[in-house]
Design a protein around this motif. Structure first.
Motif, PDB file in Angstrom:
ATOM      1  N   THR A  88      22.954  44.959  52.718  1.00  0.00           N
ATOM      2  CA  THR A  88      23.821  46.140  52.703  1.00  0.00           C
ATOM      3  C   THR A  88      24.482  46.345  51.344  1.00  0.00           C
ATOM      4  O   THR A  88      25.184  47.341  51.152  1.00  0.00           O
ATOM      5  CB  THR A  88      24.918  46.013  53.772  1.00  0.00           C
ATOM      6  N   ARG A  89      24.281  45.393  50.426  1.00  0.00           N
ATOM      7  CA  ARG A  89      24.858  45.425  49.092  1.00  0.00           C
ATOM      8  C   ARG A  89      26.370  45.633  49.149  1.00  0.00           C
ATOM      9  O   ARG A  89      26.933  46.545  48.543  1.00  0.00           O
ATOM     10  CB  ARG A  89      24.191  46.505  48.220  1.00  0.00           C
ATOM     11  N   ARG A  90      26.996  44.729  49.892  1.00  0.00           N
ATOM     12  CA  ARG A  90      28.447  44.749  49.975  1.00  0.00           C
ATOM     13  C   ARG A  90      28.970  43.309  49.958  1.00  0.00           C
ATOM     14  O   ARG A  90      28.276  42.367  50.373  1.00  0.00           O
ATOM     15  CB  ARG A  90      28.943  45.477  51.209  1.00  0.00           C
ATOM     16  N   LEU A  91      30.199  43.179  49.476  1.00  0.00           N
ATOM     17  CA  LEU A  91      30.858  41.882  49.377  1.00  0.00           C
ATOM     18  C   LEU A  91      32.033  41.855  50.338  1.00  0.00           C
ATOM     19  O   LEU A  91      32.847  42.788  50.375  1.00  0.00           O
ATOM     20  CB  LEU A  91      31.344  41.650  47.947  1.00  0.00           C
ATOM     21  N   LEU A  92      32.126  40.802  51.123  1.00  0.00           N
ATOM     22  CA  LEU A  92      33.246  40.603  52.046  1.00  0.00           C
ATOM     23  C   LEU A  92      34.164  39.520  51.485  1.00  0.00           C
ATOM     24  O   LEU A  92      33.729  38.382  51.271  1.00  0.00           O
ATOM     25  CB  LEU A  92      32.735  40.200  53.429  1.00  0.00           C
ATOM     26  N   LEU A  93      35.420  39.875  51.238  1.00  0.00           N
ATOM     27  CA  LEU A  93      36.456  38.901  50.906  1.00  0.00           C
ATOM     28  C   LEU A  93      37.367  38.769  52.120  1.00  0.00           C
ATOM     29  O   LEU A  93      37.855  39.774  52.639  1.00  0.00           O
ATOM     30  CB  LEU A  93      37.282  39.340  49.697  1.00  0.00           C
ATOM     31  N   SER A  94      37.602  37.542  52.564  1.00  0.00           N
ATOM     32  CA  SER A  94      38.411  37.337  53.770  1.00  0.00           C
ATOM     33  C   SER A  94      39.404  36.216  53.533  1.00  0.00           C
ATOM     34  O   SER A  94      39.103  35.231  52.855  1.00  0.00           O
ATOM     35  CB  SER A  94      37.514  36.987  54.964  1.00  0.00           C
ATOM     36  N   ARG A  95      40.608  36.372  54.139  1.00  0.00           N
ATOM     37  CA  ARG A  95      41.656  35.370  54.016  1.00  0.00           C
ATOM     38  C   ARG A  95      42.204  35.037  55.398  1.00  0.00           C
ATOM     39  O   ARG A  95      42.305  35.911  56.267  1.00  0.00           O
ATOM     40  CB  ARG A  95      42.774  35.907  53.120  1.00  0.00           C
ATOM     41  N   ASP A  96      42.558  33.778  55.614  1.00  0.00           N
ATOM     42  CA  ASP A  96      42.976  33.321  56.939  1.00  0.00           C
ATOM     43  C   ASP A  96      44.258  33.998  57.418  1.00  0.00           C
ATOM     44  O   ASP A  96      44.943  34.681  56.663  1.00  0.00           O
ATOM     45  CB  ASP A  96      43.139  31.794  56.960  1.00  0.00           C
ATOM     46  N   ARG A  97      44.564  33.782  58.679  1.00  0.00           N
ATOM     47  CA  ARG A  97      45.609  34.553  59.365  1.00  0.00           C
ATOM     48  C   ARG A  97      46.994  34.395  58.740  1.00  0.00           C
ATOM     49  O   ARG A  97      47.756  35.355  58.650  1.00  0.00           O
ATOM     50  CB  ARG A  97      45.659  34.152  60.846  1.00  0.00           C
ATOM     51  N   LEU A  98      47.358  33.183  58.348  1.00  0.00           N
ATOM     52  CA  LEU A  98      48.705  32.944  57.814  1.00  0.00           C
ATOM     53  C   LEU A  98      48.721  32.881  56.295  1.00  0.00           C
ATOM     54  O   LEU A  98      49.800  32.758  55.699  1.00  0.00           O
ATOM     55  CB  LEU A  98      49.274  31.642  58.389  1.00  0.00           C
ATOM     56  N   GLY A  99      47.571  32.966  55.659  1.00  0.00           N
ATOM     57  CA  GLY A  99      47.540  32.923  54.203  1.00  0.00           C
ATOM     58  C   GLY A  99      47.670  31.528  53.628  1.00  0.00           C
ATOM     59  O   GLY A  99      48.273  31.342  52.569  1.00  0.00           O
ATOM     60  N   GLU A 100      47.074  30.547  54.294  1.00  0.00           N
ATOM     61  CA  GLU A 100      47.131  29.178  53.776  1.00  0.00           C
ATOM     62  C   GLU A 100      46.333  29.036  52.479  1.00  0.00           C
ATOM     63  O   GLU A 100      46.702  28.253  51.598  1.00  0.00           O
ATOM     64  CB  GLU A 100      46.612  28.194  54.824  1.00  0.00           C
ATOM     65  N   LYS A 101      45.243  29.771  52.374  1.00  0.00           N
ATOM     66  CA  LYS A 101      44.392  29.683  51.181  1.00  0.00           C
ATOM     67  C   LYS A 101      44.515  30.970  50.361  1.00  0.00           C
ATOM     68  O   LYS A 101      44.508  32.073  50.919  1.00  0.00           O
ATOM     69  CB  LYS A 101      42.933  29.461  51.584  1.00  0.00           C
ATOM     70  N   PRO A 102      44.614  30.852  49.045  1.00  0.00           N
ATOM     71  CA  PRO A 102      44.814  32.029  48.186  1.00  0.00           C
ATOM     72  C   PRO A 102      43.502  32.718  47.833  1.00  0.00           C
ATOM     73  O   PRO A 102      42.435  32.096  47.804  1.00  0.00           O
ATOM     74  CB  PRO A 102      45.448  31.417  46.933  1.00  0.00           C
ATOM     75  N   LEU A 103      43.593  34.019  47.548  1.00  0.00           N
ATOM     76  CA  LEU A 103      42.423  34.781  47.106  1.00  0.00           C
ATOM     77  C   LEU A 103      42.892  36.004  46.323  1.00  0.00           C
ATOM     78  O   LEU A 103      43.377  36.977  46.893  1.00  0.00           O
ATOM     79  CB  LEU A 103      41.570  35.215  48.307  1.00  0.00           C
ATOM     80  N   TYR A 104      42.755  35.934  44.987  1.00  0.00           N
ATOM     81  CA  TYR A 104      43.225  36.979  44.086  1.00  0.00           C
ATOM     82  C   TYR A 104      42.055  37.825  43.586  1.00  0.00           C
ATOM     83  O   TYR A 104      40.911  37.354  43.533  1.00  0.00           O
ATOM     84  CB  TYR A 104      43.939  36.354  42.884  1.00  0.00           C
ATOM     85  N   TYR A 105      42.366  39.078  43.193  1.00  0.00           N
ATOM     86  CA  TYR A 105      41.299  39.929  42.670  1.00  0.00           C
ATOM     87  C   TYR A 105      41.875  41.003  41.746  1.00  0.00           C
ATOM     88  O   TYR A 105      43.041  41.378  41.825  1.00  0.00           O
ATOM     89  CB  TYR A 105      40.511  40.573  43.806  1.00  0.00           C
ATOM     90  N   HIS A 106      41.009  41.488  40.877  1.00  0.00           N
ATOM     91  CA  HIS A 106      41.296  42.659  40.040  1.00  0.00           C
ATOM     92  C   HIS A 106      40.158  43.648  40.262  1.00  0.00           C
ATOM     93  O   HIS A 106      38.977  43.286  40.221  1.00  0.00           O
ATOM     94  CB  HIS A 106      41.372  42.284  38.565  1.00  0.00           C
ATOM     95  N   LEU A 107      40.533  44.907  40.484  1.00  0.00           N
ATOM     96  CA  LEU A 107      39.562  45.942  40.803  1.00  0.00           C
ATOM     97  C   LEU A 107      39.777  47.125  39.873  1.00  0.00           C
ATOM     98  O   LEU A 107      40.897  47.640  39.758  1.00  0.00           O
ATOM     99  CB  LEU A 107      39.737  46.376  42.265  1.00  0.00           C
ATOM    100  N   ASP A 108      38.713  47.552  39.181  1.00  0.00           N
ATOM    101  CA  ASP A 108      38.775  48.769  38.369  1.00  0.00           C
ATOM    102  C   ASP A 108      37.425  49.475  38.424  1.00  0.00           C
ATOM    103  O   ASP A 108      36.555  49.101  39.226  1.00  0.00           O
ATOM    104  CB  ASP A 108      39.211  48.465  36.928  1.00  0.00           C
TER     105      ASP A 108
END
Length: 522
Positions: free
Chosen positions: A132-152
């Motif tokens: 499908t040429r798509r990327l899934l970024l997912s983060r757990d329910r309480l935010g125990e693990k970090p996941l940062y991004y920059h989008l332009d």
């Protein structure tokens, strides 16, 4: 537990494997057991590995599915992977590893982005779907693990830590005044996905971010914690039994590991409960405990720590933090990536450094105080609830009785004074001016204070308990998100995986629906 990073280009340029590798190297502390990169066309994924479950090369990442149409990088643990695996095998999927991460790939093949709703764990992952040429970024329910991004307009860059993004985009090191105001004025860190860097966002807890190769993107919430007004009556014996069953099962899942597991022990009720239940589950193997003790009268907790260690015949390890705080401060800030507003970060850092000598996994008691009202500053809200209940004909005897017991301890005048103050604070907490309150007045300029977030994520119904309302905020917005940020960075600085049994989503849902008298009793 690992470090993940990646690039998705929208502009027709290929994603560079060397840039993905550079980001990974800046997070070597998160994964000292290996580094790999997968790059193909518009996408590049990199991974630093801390091997915890299935130590073989078969579990190395980036991890593909059977036909290599999907590629995954994952930071965290899916604790219920053993329960999910038989069903996925029955559906015809083939596994190349015995690890937990691979269940994400095959669950996604069966259910798409909704697969995360079946996971019990902590995670931040990126999954590239070449079909499908798509990327899934997912983060757990309480935010125990970090996941940062920059989008332009050129593309997306993501990583487990901001410094990894800045390694290839140093021009993004620009302060967010709103993020700084939130931290200083209302004690909130990375509110609604914002960070202290103006153009770097974080995937909010309990959210999926889906981005196509063409640049289209959508952010979707997949789990919502029970709001304050959802509290329900439950008999005390049943509540105790249900809480114990949920906590014990949470610990059982979080003891799954192919490397040694220990536990933090402060001598408090939360960590002591973990040690007690771990002893039962691990018997006859002893529990290894790790503690930090300040040798200053009035601040020593060693008497409680010693009592627990003796009661359960543990293998104790102890550190006495000394005067090296100032010399360590630059390194601690480098790992935390934010100003350190809590002195508790230092003893926790010391415990993680101590534990790293003997174990790679630690259980910790984060979340119990926020869910159950364990801090002293929650008492005024509880008293406010009692005072409101005392005027209701159906419950005035119970409410007045509780107030009398409190006044017997602290004096009637003080009880009434605190209760009056609490009623005012509780009524103002949900107004825009009231919530910013006194912190901003003394710490920052009015101009910076005006940039703080005014709207709250949830305004409870007026009939909701004031205690339950403030605890909801502590869990979802103020105290717990900060503590989890510090927990992740302190543990990862020493290549230790920290697991928090009190934050099993089943237990969180149960606790957030308890009435106030079940959280603070007597």
């Amino acid at each position: 537990m690992c470090g993940i990073a990646g690039i998705l280009r929208f502009d027709g340029e290929p994603a560079r494997a060397d840039q993905a590798a550079t980001m990974a190297r800046w997070m070597a502390h998160r994964g000292p057991d290996g580094e790999q990169v997968h790059a193909s066309g518009c996408v590049a994924l990199s991974h630093r590995r801390l091997a915890i479950v299935d130590l073989s090369d078969a579990a190395s990442q980036p991890l593909p599915n059977e036909d290599e149409a999907l590629w995954l990088v994952h930071n965290g643990e899916i604790y219920n992977y053993r329960e999910l695996r038989p069903e996925l095998l029955a559906n015809g999927h083939r596994f190349r590893s015995e690890g937990d991460s691979e269940v994400i790939l095959h669950a996604y093949e069966d259910e798409g982005v909704r697969c995360v709703e079946r996971f019990n764990g902590m995670w931040a992952f990126a999954l590239w779907d070449g079909r499908t040429r798509r990327l899934l970024l997912s983060r757990d329910r309480l935010g125990e693990k970090p996941l940062y991004y920059h989008l332009d307009s050129r593309g997306l860059i993501f990583a487990s830590e901001i410094k990894a993004i800045l390694a290839i985009r140093p021009d993004l090191a620009e302060i967010s005044e709103r993020g700084l105001a939130d931290l200083l004025c209302i004690g909130a860190l990375e509110t609604f996905g914002e960070t202290l860097f103006r153009t770097i966002q974080q995937v909010p807890p309990a959210h999926n971010l889906v981005i196509t190769a063409g640049g289209d993107h959508r952010l979707e919430r997949y789990w919502t914690p029970p709001p304050p007004e959802s509290a329900r009556e439950i008999a005390w014996p049943r509540a105790v039994c249900q809480f114990r069953e949920l906590l014990e099962d949470s610990i059982r899942l979080r003891l799954r590991s192919d490397v040694p597991v220990g536990t933090c022990l402060s001598g408090g009720l939360d960590s002591s409960s973990l040690v007690a239940l771990e002893t039962k589950l691990l018997r006859p193997a002893p529990v290894h405990t790790f503690s930090s003790v300040f040798m200053v009268e009035g601040f020593r907790e060693d008497q409680f720590i010693d009592q627990v260690n003796q009661q359960f015949a543990t293998v104790p390890h102890r550190v006495n933090p000394d005067s090296d705080f100032l010399s360590l401060l630059p390194r601690m800030v480098w790992h935390q990536e934010v100003p350190i507003p809590d002195p508790g970060v230092y003893p926790q850092w010391s415990v993680m450094a101590l534990a790293a000598r003997d174990v790679k996994v630690l259980l910790d008691g984060q979340g119990a105080d926020e869910m159950l009202g364990g801090y002293f500053y929650f008492y005024p809200y509880y008293i406010a609830d009692l005072m409101r209940e005392a005027w209701k004909p159906a419950s005035w005897i119970e409410g007045l009785g509780a107030l009398l017991r409190i006044s017997d301890r602290v004096g009637w005048r003080r009880t009434v004074g605190v209760g009056r103050e609490a009623l005012v604070r509780a009524s103002e907490t949900w107004s825009e001016a009231g919530y910013q309150g006194s912190r901003a007045a003394v710490l920052v300029s009015p101009d910076l204070a005006s940039r703080a977030t005014l709207s709250l994520p949830h305004e409870p119904a007026r009939q909701a308990s004031r205690l339950n309302a403030i605890l909801f905020e502590e869990v979802t917005r103020t105290s717990l998100p900060k503590l989890l940020h510090f927990e992740d960075r302190n543990s990862m600085a020493h290549s230790v995986e920290s697991r928090t049994p009190f934050l099993d989503h089943r237990l969180v849902e149960f606790c957030l629906q308890l009435p106030p008298r079940m959280r603070i009793r007597g």
